[in-house]
Design a protein around this motif. Structure first.
Motif, PDB file in Angstrom:
ATOM      1  N   GLU A  31      71.056  29.054  29.142  1.00  0.00           N
ATOM      2  CA  GLU A  31      69.828  29.637  29.231  1.00  0.00           C
ATOM      3  C   GLU A  31      68.646  28.993  28.318  1.00  0.00           C
ATOM      4  N   LEU A  32      67.796  29.350  27.530  1.00  0.00           N
ATOM      5  CA  LEU A  32      67.398  28.779  26.998  1.00  0.00           C
ATOM      6  C   LEU A  32      66.605  27.376  27.769  1.00  0.00           C
ATOM      7  N   PHE A  33      67.741  26.256  27.534  1.00  0.00           N
ATOM      8  CA  PHE A  33      67.460  25.255  27.943  1.00  0.00           C
ATOM      9  C   PHE A  33      66.937  25.604  29.181  1.00  0.00           C
ATOM     10  N   GLU A  34      67.401  26.447  29.730  1.00  0.00           N
ATOM     11  CA  GLU A  34      66.666  26.434  31.927  1.00  0.00           C
ATOM     12  C   GLU A  34      65.622  26.740  31.821  1.00  0.00           C
ATOM     13  N   ILE A  35      64.747  27.838  30.265  1.00  0.00           N
ATOM     14  CA  ILE A  35      63.422  28.267  29.935  1.00  0.00           C
ATOM     15  C   ILE A  35      62.264  26.887  29.850  1.00  0.00           C
ATOM     16  N   ALA A  36      62.985  26.440  28.876  1.00  0.00           N
ATOM     17  CA  ALA A  36      62.921  25.602  28.320  1.00  0.00           C
ATOM     18  C   ALA A  36      62.514  24.218  28.931  1.00  0.00           C
ATOM     19  N   ARG A  37      62.927  24.221  30.495  1.00  0.00           N
ATOM     20  CA  ARG A  37      63.171  22.696  31.181  1.00  0.00           C
ATOM     21  C   ARG A  37      61.778  23.853  32.030  1.00  0.00           C
ATOM     22  N   ARG A  38      62.416  24.697  32.824  1.00  0.00           N
ATOM     23  CA  ARG A  38      60.933  24.486  34.115  1.00  0.00           C
ATOM     24  C   ARG A  38      59.589  25.405  33.554  1.00  0.00           C
TER      25      ARG A  38
ATOM     26  N   LEU B 221      54.996  31.618  25.648  1.00  0.00           N
ATOM     27  CA  LEU B 221      54.555  30.318  26.116  1.00  0.00           C
ATOM     28  C   LEU B 221      55.858  30.269  27.118  1.00  0.00           C
ATOM     29  N   LEU B 222      57.387  30.624  26.318  1.00  0.00           N
ATOM     30  CA  LEU B 222      58.335  30.519  26.433  1.00  0.00           C
ATOM     31  C   LEU B 222      59.029  31.955  27.304  1.00  0.00           C
ATOM     32  N   ALA B 223      58.375  33.352  26.932  1.00  0.00           N
ATOM     33  CA  ALA B 223      58.889  34.668  27.347  1.00  0.00           C
ATOM     34  C   ALA B 223      57.792  34.283  28.566  1.00  0.00           C
ATOM     35  N   ALA B 224      56.869  34.003  28.893  1.00  0.00           N
ATOM     36  CA  ALA B 224      56.239  33.601  30.251  1.00  0.00           C
ATOM     37  C   ALA B 224      56.952  33.487  30.707  1.00  0.00           C
ATOM     38  N   GLU B 225      57.977  32.308  31.058  1.00  0.00           N
ATOM     39  CA  GLU B 225      58.567  31.682  31.786  1.00  0.00           C
ATOM     40  C   GLU B 225      59.541  32.638  32.074  1.00  0.00           C
ATOM     41  N   GLN B 226      59.947  33.237  31.089  1.00  0.00           N
ATOM     42  CA  GLN B 226      61.451  33.777  31.708  1.00  0.00           C
ATOM     43  C   GLN B 226      61.096  34.962  32.457  1.00  0.00           C
ATOM     44  N   PHE B 227      59.531  34.955  32.593  1.00  0.00           N
ATOM     45  CA  PHE B 227      59.202  36.606  33.828  1.00  0.00           C
ATOM     46  C   PHE B 227      59.116  35.425  34.987  1.00  0.00           C
ATOM     47  N   ASN B 228      58.627  34.487  34.903  1.00  0.00           N
ATOM     48  CA  ASN B 228      58.356  33.263  35.799  1.00  0.00           C
ATOM     49  C   ASN B 228      56.761  33.724  36.050  1.00  0.00           C
TER      50      ASN B 228
END
Ligand SMILES: Cc1cc2nc3c(=O)[nH]c(=O)nc-3n(C[C@H](O)[C@H](O)[C@H](O)COP(=O)(O)O)c2cc1C
Length: 175
Positions: free
Chosen positions: A4-11, A103-110
């Motif tokens: 899941e973290l890789f998915e967030i990091a690549r998005r 930055l990563l947490a923001a991406e998790q919430f789109n």
């Protein structure tokens, strides 16, 4: 098993255009909670955050940096990342790690996010750091590393793929 973290990091991509819609306070709080879990030197947790939602203040903060702060005036929220630097050798590293968590947490919430760099950047009269501290009543013994601009995404950048990974940067056993 999905990573899941890789998915967030690549998005995660820098988002510099926002729709102007509001992000619920609860989501901003969730993002800040993640930032508070960032590791810090000696576990000292010296990083402090000023959360700004006031539109006119966002514009004023943007003006404190001569170039590269364009995302800020249209952002919904800015998180100003800073530390009390008195006697602290590694505050930059600590602040950079906390910012990365944001930055990563923001991406998790789109939520769209962009790192606006402040440290060692010119302001209108003095340094961007000093001008922002003046605006936000931050004590003199603090320094600002950056401002993270946050908002509902107004642009869609493609996620990175495994082809984008700079695998040549990885050395094993010896350089
Ligand atoms: C230390 C640092 C400073 C940055 N400063 C700025 C900045 O002042 N303004 C800006 O628009 N983007 C800034 N960025 C974002 C980078 O330009 C961006 O991460 C890079 O171009 C890669 O694009 P990506 O984030 O979409 O992967 C900064 C990023 C980092 C890590």
């Amino acid at each position: 098993m999905t990573n899941e973290l890789f998915e967030i990091a690549r998005r995660r991509r820098s988002c510099r255009k926002f729709t102007g819609e509001k992000i619920p306070d609860e989501i901003i709080d969730e993002i800040l909670n993640v930032a508070l879990l960032a590791p810090s030197s000696w576990g000292g947790h010296p990083i402090e955050f000023v959360v700004v939602r006031d539109k006119s203040m966002l514009q004023k903060i943007a003006r404190c940096k001569r170039m590269g702060a364009q995302p800020l005036p249209q952002a919904d929220v800015a998180i100003v990342v800073m530390a009390n630097t008195t006697g602290l050798e590694l505050w930059i590293e600590d602040a950079a790690v906390a910012s990365t968590y944001i930055l990563l947490a923001a991406e998790q919430f789109n939520v769209g996010a962009c790192w606006i760099h402040i440290r060692n950047r010119a302001g209108q009269r003095t340094t961007a750091d000093e001008e922002i501290r003046e605006l936000l009543n931050v004590p003199d013994n603090f320094s600002v590393l950056n401002v993270v601009a946050l908002g509902v995404k107004g642009e869609n950048k493609s996620a990175r793929t495994t082809k984008d990974l700079q695998l040549k940067n990885i050395h094993r056993e010896k350089f």
